[in-house]
Structure formats: structure tokens, C-alpha cells
Write an enzyme that holds these catalytic residues in place. Structure first.
Site, PDB file in Angstrom:
ATOM      1  N   HIS A  76       0.934  -1.231  -0.113  1.00 32.81           N
ATOM      2  CA  HIS A  76      -0.115  -0.003   0.026  1.00 32.81           C
ATOM      3  C   HIS A  76       1.049   1.103  -0.088  1.00 32.81           C
ATOM      4  O   HIS A  76       2.128   1.123   0.453  1.00 32.81           O
ATOM      5  CB  HIS A  76      -0.878   0.132   1.277  1.00 32.81           C
ATOM      6  N   CYS A 106      -4.977   2.625  -3.562  1.00 31.10           N
ATOM      7  CA  CYS A 106      -3.746   3.087  -2.743  1.00 31.10           C
ATOM      8  C   CYS A 106      -2.377   1.999  -3.255  1.00 31.10           C
ATOM      9  O   CYS A 106      -1.744   1.947  -2.408  1.00 31.10           O
ATOM     10  CB  CYS A 106      -3.951   3.615  -1.398  1.00 31.10           C
ATOM     11  N   GLN A 111      -4.426  -4.764   7.194  1.00 32.39           N
ATOM     12  CA  GLN A 111      -5.411  -5.438   6.404  1.00 32.39           C
ATOM     13  C   GLN A 111      -5.581  -7.166   7.294  1.00 32.39           C
ATOM     14  O   GLN A 111      -6.602  -7.608   6.680  1.00 32.39           O
ATOM     15  CB  GLN A 111      -4.857  -5.685   5.144  1.00 32.39           C
ATOM     16  N   ASP A 138       3.232  -4.338   7.993  1.00 26.96           N
ATOM     17  CA  ASP A 138       1.941  -3.516   8.245  1.00 26.96           C
ATOM     18  C   ASP A 138       1.008  -4.532   8.218  1.00 26.96           C
ATOM     19  O   ASP A 138       0.489  -5.424   7.233  1.00 26.96           O
ATOM     20  CB  ASP A 138       2.146  -2.786   6.731  1.00 26.96           C
ATOM     21  N   LYS A 152     -10.064  -0.711  10.454  1.00 29.91           N
ATOM     22  CA  LYS A 152     -10.340  -1.816   9.438  1.00 29.91           C
ATOM     23  C   LYS A 152     -10.811  -3.021  10.464  1.00 29.91           C
ATOM     24  O   LYS A 152     -10.845  -4.041   9.896  1.00 29.91           O
ATOM     25  CB  LYS A 152      -9.123  -2.284   8.961  1.00 29.91           C
TER      26      LYS A 152
END
Lengths: 150, 407
Positions: free
Chosen positions: B124, B365, B204, B201, B227
């Protein structure tokens, strides 16, 4: 299907979206301008041939949704032979057509472009319909930087 | 699944009880942000109605309650990702800020000209741009681990990227644009074999999969509450305590100090050293409520439900002529990124919206991903714990409408 969708995606728009007219590079162009919508990635390059204040030829290349491609295609057909001043007036009328509730949709100088009036019901798509037009204004103003809708 | 009461779960989410353009809302944009259960909304209302006060300051009852709830939320995050200690959890605005914090603070202390930072081709923008900025400031270089046509990291090529100059790896646990679950445990092991720390990261991943930062042995892990069925504007950075201790402050202000004179300031202990200013107290407490909610439904149940949805949807859309799924990793979550021959993703998005179906259209993104697969944009349906098979049927029917319109 939803009537507003039918109004937006009329056959003429689908047709111009799939088979855009004047979709080529213009070697004789004296104005070349890039337009970009960073939000959705639509991009195009507009080529203008202007002679003694008259737009002799308009072509474009690029990629994007049906609305942005159809709008660019219809614009290119419509502007050929118009003066620069007429083109600027047409831009203003077209912008009003797709953004204002009480726009004069019957505005004579818009002709076939009124087919894009349905965009007004889809505010997030106005930028798609106006990308080519903002690029035109940038080109006529002699800007160097690419035009961005954001 | 026997124990997965989808009707009861859907009733927990007030936003789902609405009509959009005359159709029941079908919300399939969960990779962008998730909807909030009533318990999260109630927690925010209760905080502002009963406990609102600044934290770690006042001697009064409200401040004590606000502080206790804020720190309890930190402990919930710690337990959710199985960190060793709550002091390893820094509250931030979201995963983007967590990554920026590491790029600025850890980067400033450890990255020099000629150093190399490895990321993957599926990141991302929030896990690309902070590193580019760091490279611009320091003269370091970014190295990109390639991905294959199924959108899986090429582990051999990744391993080949390491050199004596490699100083950090930053990698998504799960790709937002493609759904790929990366083999991060292996990737972390490879990095550690080269004495290179790893930032994951997890924006998600957190709402879909079990996370154990100690088992993974990752050095940094970034989270976004929004999220995870929690509020916007709050997230967390996990970092190993010894790393956090050694890192310089990210921002200056109140809360992050123990003593200030004009001659010298001494900084607070971790995690407070990294929480300058009044934090998003309500958001943090709401984040805790979202974690409670995820725990109540159970991540194993959620993952199983979403996996069934993914299989069902993949089979269904594969029958649509001209539809191409972008991102076909063997190991993936409920994300369907696709192109449809005749129609541009934005036109697909508009047609679906008029039937009450919310999807994302665009570059997600992740522009380098679009470039890798040679598409300007994709349409993306992403599933959450409240989605149903009937909703996928509606998606498929609407895609057939798109085809008939643009054929």
C-alpha cells in the site's frame, strides 16, 4: 435497470466510450496538454491545432472510464472549427450542464453534448465528464503543467 | 458453520439496516473500512457521556476513569496481538502513522546513506512513501521484492535482495489490493538471518487472521482500528520494548516528557515517550471495544466464514465471461479484485452503487500493483464478518447487468 443509469449510460455514450473518435496523436498539434484524475487514474493527452484563433483540429489519447472517454470524444468532435472564444464559452455551458440543477440543457451551442446531462445525478462522476474539458482550458491558457482534477 | 449466527451478527451493525438507492445496502468495501457494531458506538457515547477527561493528569474521578479505560484498551491491543507487555503498544492515528513513526524515529537513528530498505511490489502507498521520504532524507535506497503473476512474493528473489547494506524490511501481512496473505514468518526469519529487523503492515490482516507478534518475532507491527470494526483515527504501533526504548521521540509535546527545563528535557518511559499531546482517548477505548467484539465472534470463526465467502464468490465470478481476477494467491483473504473486459472499474462501481452495492474502484492506494498487472484500475469487492452468500449472489447478478449494459 435504474432509469438514472439508463440516462447516464445512453447508447451514444457507450459507443463513444468504446470507440472514441479522434483518438490519435496529432503530429501537427501546436498545443499538447496532459490531464489526470489522480483519484481514479483516468488520464489523457489532448492535442490542439489552432490557426488564427480557430481550432482547426482536436485529437486525444488516453485511458479511463466510459464517461471520461465519451466526453473527450464528443468534445473533440464538437470543437473542430470553433474559435478559441467559442470553445471557452462552450466549456462554461458544459460545466453548468453537468453541475447545475437549472442549467440551460437546451443551450444551443452544446448540441450533442447535452447527452452528458445525466452525469449531474452522479456527483462523483462529474470529474470524469470534465477531465477533457479542464485539460482543454489548460491548453488554451497555454499552461505547461499537466491539469489535475484534484 | 453451526455456531455462526449471521443474522444476529448483522443485527449488531446499525449501518447495515438501511436502503441505498432503494435497495438494501450490500457493503463490500471492507478492505477500505469496516462498519461499526453497536457496542463500539455505545462505548464512544458512554465515554463522552460519563467519563470524558484528560488522561494521566488529573487527580479527579473522571480522569482516573478515563485513564483506566484508556490503559485497559492498550492491554486489549497487547493481548490481541500477543505482545509481551502493554508498554510495547503505542497508540497512533492508524497504520500509516505507525509506519511514519518508525520511518522517522527508527529511521533517523539507524538509516544512513547507502543503506537499503526492502519492501515488496504489493505494498500500500502507506508502506512505500514513508520509506521513500526516509531515503530522500538519508540517501538510502529502496529495494523492491518482486511478485509473481498470482500476486505472491517471490521468496528466492526476496532472499537475493539482502546485502551487507540492508537495514530494514517493511512488508504487508496481507495485501489490501490483492488479498494475498504473505508468508511473513518465513520472510521475518530470512531477514533475521541477515540481522535485519522487520516491520509488518498489519492493517489488512488484523480483522481476518490470528496475530502473534512473539511467535512471528516481528520487530514492528502496524494496526488501524477502523479496519477492525473500530473507530477511525486510532491505531497502534507494536514494537519490541528494547527497540522502542532506544528510539528517539517522534513528536514533542505534553505527556511524552518527565521533566522540561529550557536547558534539557527528559523523556517519559515507553510507550508514553511516543504519545505527545492529548491522545484520541475515545478512539482508543472504542478500539478496545472493537477487539472485544472480534474476540466474542472469534477470529477462527470469522476467518472460516470469510473463506467460504471467498470460495463461493470466486467460483461465481469466474463464470462471468470477460471477468479476470487480479490476485490469485493460494493463500488469500476475502478480497476479489477484478477487471471486466467491456467495462471500466469506475463504471462498474457506479452501476453497482445504484443497486445498493458498495465496492471500491480504482488503484486501491497501490499504484505499483496496478502497473505490475498492467491495468489502470480494478474493481474490488472485499468481504467482512457480516457479509452473506445472498449478497454475493446480488453482486454477481449486478455484474451481469454491467455486462449487458456495456456489451
Amino acid at each position: 435497470m435504474n432509469p438514472e443509469l439508463r440516462e447516464l449510460y445512453q447508447q451514444v455514450i457507450i459507443d463513444h466510450g468504446k470507440r472514441p473518435r479522434n483518438f490519435c496523436k496529432l503530429d501537427a498539434a501546436d498545443r499538447v496538454m496532459d490531464g489526470y484524475n489522480p483519484l481514479c487514474g483516468d488520464k489523457l493527452t489532448l492535442y490542439l491545432k489552432i490557426d488564427a484563433g480557430i481550432i482547426k483540429d482536436v485529437t486525444f489519447q488516453g485511458s479511463g472510464c466510459a464517461i471520461s472517454m465519451a466526453s473527450a470524444s464528443l468534445m473533440s468532435e464538437h470543437l473542430k472549427g470553433k474559435t478559441v472564444e467559442e470553445a471557452e464559452n462552450i466549456f462554461n455551458s458544459f460545466h453548468a450542464l453537468v453541475t447545475e440543477d437549472n442549467a440551460k440543457a437546451k443551450d444551443q451551442q452544446l448540441g450533442k453534448l447535452t447527452i452528458l446531462a445525466g452525469v449531474k445525478e452522479f456527483p462523483v462522476r462529474v470529474k470524469c465528464a470534465t477531465l477533457a474539458w479542464h485539460t482543454l482550458v489548460g491548453a488554451l491558457a497555454g499552461k505547461q503543467e499537466p491539469v489535475s482534477t484534484e | 458453520m453451526v455456531n455462526y449466527d449471521i443474522d444476529k451478527i448483522r443485527a449488531d451493525f446499525p449501518v447495515l439496516q438501511q436502503q441505498v438507492h432503494g435497495h438494501p445496502l450490500v457493503y463490500l468495501d471492507n478492505a477500505a473500512t469496516t462498519q461499526k457494531p453497536q457496542t463500539v458506538i455505545d462505548t464512544l457515547v458512554a465515554y463522552y457521556s460519563q467519563d470524558n477527561a484528560n488522561v494521566h493528569r488529573g487527580v479527579h474521578a473522571l480522569s482516573e476513569r478515563a485513564t483506566a479505560n484508556y490503559e485497559a484498551a492498550r492491554a486489549k491491543v497487547q493481548q490481541f496481538i500477543h505482545a509481551k507487555d502493554p508498554s510495547e503498544i503505542v497508540f497512533v492515528r492508524g497504520a500509516s502513522e505507525a509506519i511514519n513513526l518508525v520511518a522517522n524515529s527508527y529511521g533517523q537513528a539507524h538509516i544512513r546513506a547507502g543503506d537499503e530498505i526492502i519492501i515488496t511490489h504489493m505494498e500500500h502507498h502507506s508502506n512505500i512513501v514513508p520509506w521513500q521520504l526516509l531515503c530522500e532524507r538519508t540517501g538510502a535506497n529502496l529495494k523492491i521484492a518482486p511478485i509473481n503473476d498470482a500476486a505472491e512474493v517471490d521468496l528466492d528473489a526476496y532472499t537475493q535482495l539482502f546485502s551487507a547494506n540492508t537495514k530494514l524490511v517493511a512488508c504487508a501481512h496481507i495485501s489490501n489490493a490483492l488479498g494475498t496473505i504473505n508468508p511473513i514468518k518465513t520472510m521475518i526469519q530470512i531477514a533475521h538471518d541477515h540481522n535485519v529487523p522487520v516491520l509488518i503492515d498489519g492493517a489488512q490482516a488484523a480483522p481476518h487472521t490470528h496475530i502473534d507478534v512473539q511467535a512471528l518475532d516481528c520487530d514492528f507491527y502496524a494496526l488501524s482500528a477502523h479496519k477492525m470494526y473500530g473507530p477511525t483515527g486510532i491505531g497502534a504501533l507494536y514494537a519490541k520494548a528494547e527497540l522502542l526504548d532506544a528510539m528517539p521521540p517522534y513528536q514533542g509535546g505534553g505527556e511524552m516528557i518527565t521533566q522540561v527545563t529550557f536547558a534539557k528535557t527528559t523523556y517519559n518511559k515507553i510507550p508514553f515517550k511516543f504519545e505527545a499531546g492529548t491522545p484520541n482517548i475515545a478512539g482508543a477505548i472504542g478500539f478496545g471495544a472493537a477487539i472485544d467484539y472480534l474476540n466474542r465472534i472469534g477470529l477462527t470463526n470469522i476467518a472460516a466464514h470469510e473463506h467460504e465467502l471467498l470460495n463461493y464468490a470466486t467460483n461465481a465470478v469466474n463464470r462471468i465471461p470477460g471477468l479476470k481476477i487480479i490476485g490469485t494467491a493460494k493463500d488469500k483473504i476475502g478480497v476479489l479484485s477484478f477487471t471486466l473486459e467491456e467495462a471500466h472499474p469506475h463504471d462498474i462501481g457506479t452501476v453497482l452503487d445504484r443497486q445498493g452495492i458498495a465496492i471500491r474502484a480504482g488503484h486501491h492506494c497501490a499504484m505499483p500493483v496496478m502497473e505490475r498487472f498492467n491495468v489502470p484500475a480494478t474493481a474490488r469487492a472485499s468481504f467482512g464478518l457480516y457479509n452473506t452468500f445472498a449478497e454475493i449472489d446480488k453482486l454477481v447478478a449486478a455484474l451481469e447487468d454491467v455486462r449487458s449494459l456495456f456489451a
